[in-house]
Design an enzyme around this catalytic site. Structure first.
Site, PDB file in Angstrom:
ATOM      1  N   LYS A 197       0.866  -1.176   0.000  1.00 32.26           N
ATOM      2  CA  LYS A 197       0.000   0.000   0.000  1.00 32.26           C
ATOM      3  C   LYS A 197       0.901   1.224   0.000  1.00 32.26           C
ATOM      4  O   LYS A 197       1.609   1.476   0.964  1.00 32.26           O
ATOM      5  CB  LYS A 197      -0.891   0.008   1.234  1.00 32.26           C
ATOM      6  CG  LYS A 197      -1.855   1.170   1.229  1.00 32.26           C
ATOM      7  CD  LYS A 197      -2.824   1.106   2.400  1.00 32.26           C
ATOM      8  CE  LYS A 197      -3.928   2.135   2.227  1.00 32.26           C
ATOM      9  NZ  LYS A 197      -3.436   3.496   1.995  1.00 32.26           N
ATOM     10  N   ASP A 242       2.135   5.025   0.090  1.00 40.64           N
ATOM     11  CA  ASP A 242       1.763   6.214   0.840  1.00 40.64           C
ATOM     12  C   ASP A 242       1.995   7.417  -0.064  1.00 40.64           C
ATOM     13  O   ASP A 242       2.952   8.135   0.071  1.00 40.64           O
ATOM     14  CB  ASP A 242       2.637   6.293   2.090  1.00 40.64           C
ATOM     15  CG  ASP A 242       2.134   7.334   3.066  1.00 40.64           C
ATOM     16  OD1 ASP A 242       1.085   7.932   2.803  1.00 40.64           O
ATOM     17  OD2 ASP A 242       2.808   7.551   4.068  1.00 40.64           O
ATOM     18  N   PHE A 244      12.895  -6.074  34.662  1.00 44.43           N
ATOM     19  CA  PHE A 244      13.962  -7.047  34.765  1.00 44.43           C
ATOM     20  C   PHE A 244      13.676  -7.904  35.983  1.00 44.43           C
ATOM     21  O   PHE A 244      13.222  -7.384  36.999  1.00 44.43           O
ATOM     22  CB  PHE A 244      15.259  -6.264  34.961  1.00 44.43           C
ATOM     23  CG  PHE A 244      16.457  -6.927  34.378  1.00 44.43           C
ATOM     24  CD1 PHE A 244      16.710  -6.841  33.022  1.00 44.43           C
ATOM     25  CD2 PHE A 244      17.337  -7.607  35.194  1.00 44.43           C
ATOM     26  CE1 PHE A 244      17.846  -7.438  32.484  1.00 44.43           C
ATOM     27  CE2 PHE A 244      18.466  -8.204  34.661  1.00 44.43           C
ATOM     28  CZ  PHE A 244      18.720  -8.125  33.306  1.00 44.43           C
ATOM     29  N   SER A 268      23.348  -9.969  18.374  1.00 41.75           N
ATOM     30  CA  SER A 268      22.711  -9.659  19.657  1.00 41.75           C
ATOM     31  C   SER A 268      21.193  -9.730  19.528  1.00 41.75           C
ATOM     32  O   SER A 268      20.488  -9.761  20.521  1.00 41.75           O
ATOM     33  CB  SER A 268      23.107  -8.258  20.111  1.00 41.75           C
ATOM     34  OG  SER A 268      22.480  -7.296  19.283  1.00 41.75           O
ATOM     35  N   GLY A 270      19.735  -7.271  18.438  1.00 38.34           N
ATOM     36  CA  GLY A 270      19.427  -5.838  18.436  1.00 38.34           C
ATOM     37  C   GLY A 270      20.317  -5.141  17.426  1.00 38.34           C
ATOM     38  O   GLY A 270      20.060  -5.192  16.232  1.00 38.34           O
ATOM     39  N   ALA A 308      13.195  -7.753  23.169  1.00 42.18           N
ATOM     40  CA  ALA A 308      11.973  -6.962  23.334  1.00 42.18           C
ATOM     41  C   ALA A 308      12.107  -5.655  22.561  1.00 42.18           C
ATOM     42  O   ALA A 308      12.114  -4.570  23.128  1.00 42.18           O
ATOM     43  CB  ALA A 308      11.719  -6.701  24.812  1.00 42.18           C
TER      44      ALA A 308
END
Ligand SMILES: [Mn+2]
Ligand SMILES: [Mn+2]
Length: 649
Positions: free
Chosen positions: A43, A45, A414, A514, A516, A587
């Site tokens: 889609k 933009d 944590f 990692s 990340g 996360a």
DNA sequence: GCATGTA
DNA sequence: TACATGCAACGCCTC
DNA sequence: GAGGCG
């Protein structure tokens, strides 16, 4: 056989090129259809554009019917050059940013600056070509013709909007991950029909609509101030349903204006038929339902509230009474009217609890990553499928947990101990192993991983020592932490340089992403030295590299000390410290996974989060060999010569 | 998410 | 039984 | 010594 001399052989009489063709429009869909033959496209933009081409001259018409040929003349010129007698093309004009992702803001800037040079037209349909009205021809055939046509142009400004037949759910997820707006699904066998129908559907990453403001919140006991707006939508009977709260993200000035406006609308009782229960941290003030705001949000909850709304602005132009929950269609049941709202919604949860590896999984369908829409069940399945690979690296090793009870974009916490409840398969270590602390946790069974995911544990961080001897580390880690906007090449070079040094001094090392931004280089050790000796050594390695290549490395903690550099975080090697475990999910948006790789894979890798909870298990199951072959058989220690080599002693 | 306390 | 509430790390470095 | 960092 005789051939006609003109192009497009086979047809008899030319049909006239229509003066206008109104665009076909898509209906917002709740989820991908389960059946039918669908093509999916990105889609875009940008601006929808219909192009009428006749005698080598293109006319560009917006969705509203305006002629924008002049405004986008460079684009028009490019389209003029298409090798056609005449045609209608349907597509979207966008500005591509450096990453190749279309950017609506860039598009608007392009118009503001009057430089329309970098506009690109993505064509996705062709309702008319060379004297033939293709509107009754199935989409798949139209697109075949369109693809051939566009392959004949050399212009970079005209592109074919590729379609995908893969699983729309994962396609939508990748589109969202790329910060695209969503995807469009089209029935492959459908004709071209002007106007809105369910032959075309749009699946969005975020929804967006107007809401009535039926109240606002302020801090408990406060005399003034406006924190969040209480959103409402009208039911069909005209009553107002509470639909959640959204933080009023306005600059101080407009916020004050809004509060002033609201003050004139104050009333004693809620305008909602289902006002939320009172809360202890914030007070509710009720308003006459007249103000209208716009908000984006992830989805509707089963209770009829919006999930993760984000304030988008005031709407002055829309009457409050016209604000309802926007219709979303279920394509699988085309006969069904939009669902009845409010009171008839299914209660959340109760749809039979799922059991994985003997562990009950609640709220399996809850979205935990707003960006990719990955769900709790995706995380549970990941840990289920990766357990056999992950457990050898978790065995006997104390772990800390990162939990995400409100999803990975909510507040995280944590956790190092758990004394109140028993998570199946989790071992609590004897306190003597780590005096003056509650018992440490060890994950050594398959069902423990599932139990943790059920508790919204996303990340596992592990120690560099194994029980029962927590005084002597069995490995150390060089945690390579890049400055956020450092090139990937620098990252790869840093890893290679680290390996070269370690090889040089005689230490075998293993590398993982990692999950990340960076890499972790893991050096196994026989358990001879104490924590301080190992930590001092890893510090010396980091310092040595930072001295040798100060333009690349820093051995000093803190973002200021690593501008344009990589921080070699040796602090992961203190007693009690931990590093994200091998195969742990992260996360963060996209839910990357810390993936062990072979050194010779290093240059094939593009980013540290390239494997995710969706792709990591398939990789491991299909891999012939262990990327860390020999890790558990490595026997090595830190020698005097090694210490000297990095400037110690 | 869960265990515990209170109505 | 229904609902509310509290709770879930920590040591070391840098300035 | 406080606050930041991971
Ligand atoms: Mn790191
Ligand atoms: Mn780090």
């Amino acid at each position: 056989m005789k051939r006609r001399s003109s192009s497009g052989g086979g047809r008899t009489a030319d049909e006239p090129l229509p003066e206008t063709i109104a665009p076909q429009l898509a209906t917002l869909a709740r989820r991908p259809p389960a059946s039918g033959d669908w093509l999916y496209e990105i889609k875009f933009d940008g601006y929808r554009l219909m192009c009428r081409v006749e005698q080598g001259t293109a006319k560009l018409i917006t969705r509203g019917g305006h002629d924008w040929t002049e405004k986008m003349c460079t684009l028009a010129t490019a389209i003029d050059g298409l090798p056609v007698e005449n045609a209608w093309l349907d597509g979207e004009v966008v500005v591509l940013t450096e990453s190749g992702v279309p950017d609506f803001n860039a598009l608007q800037n392009a118009f503001d600056r009057r430089s329309t040079a970098q506009l690109t037209f993505f064509a996705f349909d062709i309702p008319f070509l060379n004297g033939r009205d293709l509107r009754e021809v199935p989409l798949s055939q139209r697109r075949e013709l369109l693809g051939e046509l566009i392959a004949q142009t050399s212009s970079e400004r005209i592109r074919f909007s590729e379609s995908f037949t893969e699983d729309p759910q994962s396609l939508l997820a990748s589109a969202c991950r790329m910060r695209l707006e969503g995807i469009i699904g089209k029935r492959a066998d459908a004709p071209y029909r002007s106007g809105r129908s369910t032959d075309w559907i749009k699946l969005k990453c975020l929804q967006r609509q107007e809401f009535v403001v039926g109240g606002y919140t302020r801090l408990a006991g406060a005399k003034r101030g406006m924190r969040s707006l209480m959103l409402g939508v009208h039911e069909r009977d005209g009553s107002l349903r509470f639909a959640g709260t959204v933080k009023a993200e306005l600059k101080p000035r407009p916020l004050a204006d809004l509060e002033k406006k609201a003050a004139k609308l104050l009333r004693d009782n809620p305008p909602f038929y289902n006002p939320p229960p009172r809360e202890k941290d914030r007070d509710f003030l009720w308003l006459q339902p007249e103000l209208v705001v716009e908000a984006s949000f992830l989805e509707w909850t089963p209770a009829g509230e919006v999930r993760h709304p984000v304030f988008q602005g005031m709407r002055e132009d829309k009457p409050a009474t016209a604000v309802t929950e926007e219709t979303v269609v279920d394509v699988d049941e085309p006969e069904s009217l939009p669902q009845a709202k409010g009171t008839t919604r299914v209660s959340p949860g109760r749809a039979g609890t799922l059991v994985i590896a003997g562990v009950k999984v609640s709220n399996a369908e809850r979205v935990i990553d707003d960006v990719t829409r990955m769900k709790k069940i995706d995380l549970v399945r990941y840990y289920d499928e990766i357990a056999e690979f992950a457990l050898p690296y978790l065995k006997d090793r104390p772990v800390s947990l990162v939990r995400a009870p409100e999803g990975i974009h909510g507040e995280l916490f944590f956790q190092k101990h758990e004394e109140r409840s028993n998570i199946p398969g989790i071992t609590r270590l004897p306190v003597e192993l780590h005096p003056r602390h509650p018992p440490l946790l060890v994950v050594d069974r398959h069902e423990a991983l599932i139990g943790l995911a059920q508790m919204n544990v996303v990340e596992l961080h592990s120690w560099n020592a194994v029980q029962p001897d927590l005084e002597h580390p069995d490995r150390f880690i060089l945690d390579l932490d890049p400055d956020p906007d450092l090139s990937w090449q620098m990252m790869v070079d840093a890893a290679t340089l680290s390996k070269v040094l370690l090889d040089e001094i005689g230490l075998k090392s293993f590398i993982k992403t990692s999950g990340g931004k960076g890499f972790h280089i893991v050096v196994p050790l026989t358990r001879r030295q104490q924590w301080d000796e190992v930590k001092d050594f890893s510090h010396a390695v980091a310092r040595y590299m930072a001295r040798l290549m100060p333009e690349r490395f820093s051995a000093v903690l803190g973002p200021k000390n690593r501008v344009k550099k990589i921080f070699i975080d040796y602090l992961r090697n203190s007693k009690g410290a931990s590093t994200v475990a091998v195969f742990s999910a992260r996360a963060r948006s996209g839910m990357g996974v810390s993936m062990p790789i072979a050194w010779d894979e290093l240059t094939d890798i593009g980013r540290a989060d390239q494997w995710t909870i969706k792709t990591a298990a398939p990789r491991m199951h299909s891999l012939g060999a262990d990327p860390w072959d020999g890790f558990h058989r490595t026997r090595q220690g830190i020698t005097v010569a090694m210490r000297r080599a990095v400037g110690l002693r």
